[in-house]
Motif scaffolding. Structure first.
Motif, mmCIF file in Angstrom:
data_model
loop_
_atom_site.group_PDB
_atom_site.id
_atom_site.type_symbol
_atom_site.label_atom_id
_atom_site.label_comp_id
_atom_site.label_asym_id
_atom_site.label_seq_id
_atom_site.Cartn_x
_atom_site.Cartn_y
_atom_site.Cartn_z
ATOM 1 N N CYS A 294 42.192 36.276 46.087
ATOM 2 C CA CYS A 294 41.764 37.645 45.782
ATOM 3 C C CYS A 294 42.956 38.574 45.518
ATOM 4 O O CYS A 294 42.901 39.402 44.597
ATOM 5 N N THR A 295 44.003 38.437 46.307
ATOM 6 C CA THR A 295 45.185 39.282 46.106
ATOM 7 C C THR A 295 45.816 39.000 44.755
ATOM 8 O O THR A 295 46.194 39.920 44.016
ATOM 9 N N PHE A 296 45.920 37.725 44.414
ATOM 10 C CA PHE A 296 46.459 37.341 43.103
ATOM 11 C C PHE A 296 45.615 37.915 41.976
ATOM 12 O O PHE A 296 46.152 38.373 40.958
ATOM 13 N N THR A 297 44.298 37.903 42.150
ATOM 14 C CA THR A 297 43.404 38.445 41.130
ATOM 15 C C THR A 297 43.674 39.923 40.891
ATOM 16 O O THR A 297 43.735 40.389 39.740
ATOM 17 N N ALA A 298 43.879 40.669 41.972
ATOM 18 C CA ALA A 298 44.184 42.097 41.844
ATOM 19 C C ALA A 298 45.548 42.300 41.193
ATOM 20 O O ALA A 298 45.702 43.121 40.276
ATOM 21 N N LEU A 299 46.555 41.564 41.652
ATOM 22 C CA LEU A 299 47.898 41.697 41.094
ATOM 23 C C LEU A 299 47.933 41.321 39.612
ATOM 24 O O LEU A 299 48.660 41.940 38.822
ATOM 25 N N SER A 300 47.148 40.331 39.242
ATOM 26 C CA SER A 300 47.106 39.906 37.844
ATOM 27 C C SER A 300 46.560 41.000 36.942
ATOM 28 O O SER A 300 47.006 41.155 35.792
ATOM 29 N N GLU A 301 45.604 41.768 37.450
ATOM 30 C CA GLU A 301 45.048 42.880 36.671
ATOM 31 C C GLU A 301 46.092 43.979 36.489
ATOM 32 O O GLU A 301 46.213 44.575 35.410
ATOM 33 N N VAL A 302 46.869 44.240 37.550
ATOM 34 C CA VAL A 302 47.964 45.218 37.441
ATOM 35 C C VAL A 302 48.998 44.718 36.438
ATOM 36 O O VAL A 302 49.467 45.477 35.573
ATOM 37 N N ALA A 303 49.352 43.438 36.540
ATOM 38 C CA ALA A 303 50.354 42.860 35.646
ATOM 39 C C ALA A 303 49.913 42.931 34.187
ATOM 40 O O ALA A 303 50.708 43.261 33.302
ATOM 41 N N ALA A 304 48.639 42.641 33.932
ATOM 42 C CA ALA A 304 48.134 42.689 32.560
ATOM 43 C C ALA A 304 48.237 44.094 31.991
ATOM 44 O O ALA A 304 48.571 44.290 30.814
ATOM 45 N N SER A 305 47.968 45.083 32.815
ATOM 46 C CA SER A 305 48.056 46.472 32.381
ATOM 47 C C SER A 305 49.507 46.866 32.112
ATOM 48 O O SER A 305 49.811 47.570 31.141
ATOM 49 N N LEU A 306 50.419 46.418 32.952
ATOM 50 C CA LEU A 306 51.836 46.684 32.732
ATOM 51 C C LEU A 306 52.307 46.049 31.430
ATOM 52 O O LEU A 306 53.005 46.684 30.624
ATOM 53 N N GLU A 307 51.922 44.790 31.222
ATOM 54 C CA GLU A 307 52.308 44.091 30.000
ATOM 55 C C GLU A 307 51.756 44.795 28.761
ATOM 56 O O GLU A 307 52.441 44.887 27.733
ATOM 57 N N ASP B 117 34.026 43.634 41.381
ATOM 58 C CA ASP B 117 34.335 44.971 41.876
ATOM 59 C C ASP B 117 34.901 45.778 40.708
ATOM 60 O O ASP B 117 36.107 45.903 40.533
ATOM 61 N N LEU B 118 34.008 46.310 39.899
ATOM 62 C CA LEU B 118 34.417 46.965 38.653
ATOM 63 C C LEU B 118 35.316 48.172 38.904
ATOM 64 O O LEU B 118 36.275 48.415 38.164
ATOM 65 N N GLU B 119 35.018 48.926 39.956
ATOM 66 C CA GLU B 119 35.871 50.071 40.268
ATOM 67 C C GLU B 119 37.253 49.595 40.716
ATOM 68 O O GLU B 119 38.284 50.152 40.316
ATOM 69 N N GLY B 120 37.274 48.559 41.556
ATOM 70 C CA GLY B 120 38.544 48.030 42.019
ATOM 71 C C GLY B 120 39.409 47.527 40.873
ATOM 72 O O GLY B 120 40.617 47.773 40.832
ATOM 73 N N MET B 121 38.798 46.829 39.929
ATOM 74 C CA MET B 121 39.543 46.331 38.773
ATOM 75 C C MET B 121 40.071 47.482 37.920
ATOM 76 O O MET B 121 41.199 47.431 37.413
ATOM 77 N N GLN B 122 39.282 48.529 37.794
ATOM 78 C CA GLN B 122 39.741 49.698 37.037
ATOM 79 C C GLN B 122 40.909 50.376 37.739
ATOM 80 O O GLN B 122 41.863 50.828 37.102
ATOM 81 N N ILE B 123 40.842 50.423 39.068
ATOM 82 C CA ILE B 123 41.949 51.000 39.849
ATOM 83 C C ILE B 123 43.227 50.216 39.600
ATOM 84 O O ILE B 123 44.309 50.797 39.454
ATOM 85 N N MET B 124 43.126 48.890 39.532
ATOM 86 C CA MET B 124 44.305 48.059 39.270
ATOM 87 C C MET B 124 44.868 48.332 37.876
ATOM 88 O O MET B 124 46.088 48.443 37.697
ATOM 89 N N ARG B 125 44.000 48.451 36.886
ATOM 90 C CA ARG B 125 44.464 48.729 35.522
ATOM 91 C C ARG B 125 45.115 50.104 35.438
ATOM 92 O O ARG B 125 46.167 50.274 34.805
ATOM 93 N N THR B 126 44.506 51.081 36.089
ATOM 94 C CA THR B 126 45.068 52.435 36.087
ATOM 95 C C THR B 126 46.421 52.448 36.783
ATOM 96 O O THR B 126 47.362 53.120 36.346
#
Length: 206
Positions: free
Chosen positions: A15-28, A162-171
């Protein structure tokens, strides 16, 4: 520009990796290179207060703490991710960060920091607060999102729901990229980091 994302979960692709991956994709997406490091399941010892790092500049325990320290200059920002264990960050990442920042926290000054936590149900805000302490004691600008940086789910596929959580990671990734670029733009324009006063230590029992 590059950001290191540290996965403090024992599960490499959880789960932690999944969240970090969403942040990483947004950074990239915002032209910031990323690298995700998994701390793994090998025991990371806590600080023994031997003070040898004050003489050598590195920890006497030669593990991923020294590996990251040797590479700090490669990165403009750091994201530390952890699952929630008993309403706190994992013991693995706490031991890692205690030694990483105690060895020479000054090298992180003006690097952008962010924390990400994942939980099944509760304890996320307490864990999030625990991780943010490292940034605020080290002079690191903190990247924020639209809510506290947390996702919920017991499995990666639940985290993705967790659509809100994923959006938070992208933001978070978008905001972090903007902050890193803003700091670089300031440097390019000749703006120097603030000069520090000599540090004062006050002991309340004399």
């Amino acid at each position: 520009m590059k950001v290191l994302l540290v996965n403090g979960s024992p599960h490499k692709k959880g789960c932690t990796f999944t969240a970090l991956s969403e942040v990483a994709a947004s950074l990239e997406k915002n032209d910031v290179e990323t690298e995700i490091m998994h701390l793994g399941t090998k025991q990371i010892a806590g600080c023994s207060a031997c003070m040898k790092c004050r003489k050598t500049g590195k920890c006497k325990i030669d593990d991923k703490v020294n590996e990251v320290h040797a590479r700090v200059d490669e990165f403009d920002g750091f994201v530390f991710g952890s699952p929630v264990h008993y309403a706190s960050a994992s013991g693995q990442i706490c031991s890692f960060l205690d030694r990483l920042f105690y060895t020479n926290g000054a090298v992180f000054r003006n690097k952008v920091g962010a924390a990400v936590v994942s939980c099944r149900r509760g304890g996320a805000t307490a864990a999030f607060d625990r991780l943010n302490k490292y940034f605020t004691i080290s002079g690191m600008p903190i990247a924020s999102s639209q809510y506290w940086n947390m996702v919920h789910g017991n499995k990666p596929e639940e985290v993705l729901q967790d659509l809100e959580g994923m959006q938070i990671m992208r933001t978070l990734g978008t905001n972090m990229a903007w902050l890193i670029k803003s700091i670089q733009a300031g440097r390019d324009a000749g703006l120097e980091p603030p000069k520090l006063e000599e540090k004062v230590f006050t002991n309340f029992i004399r």
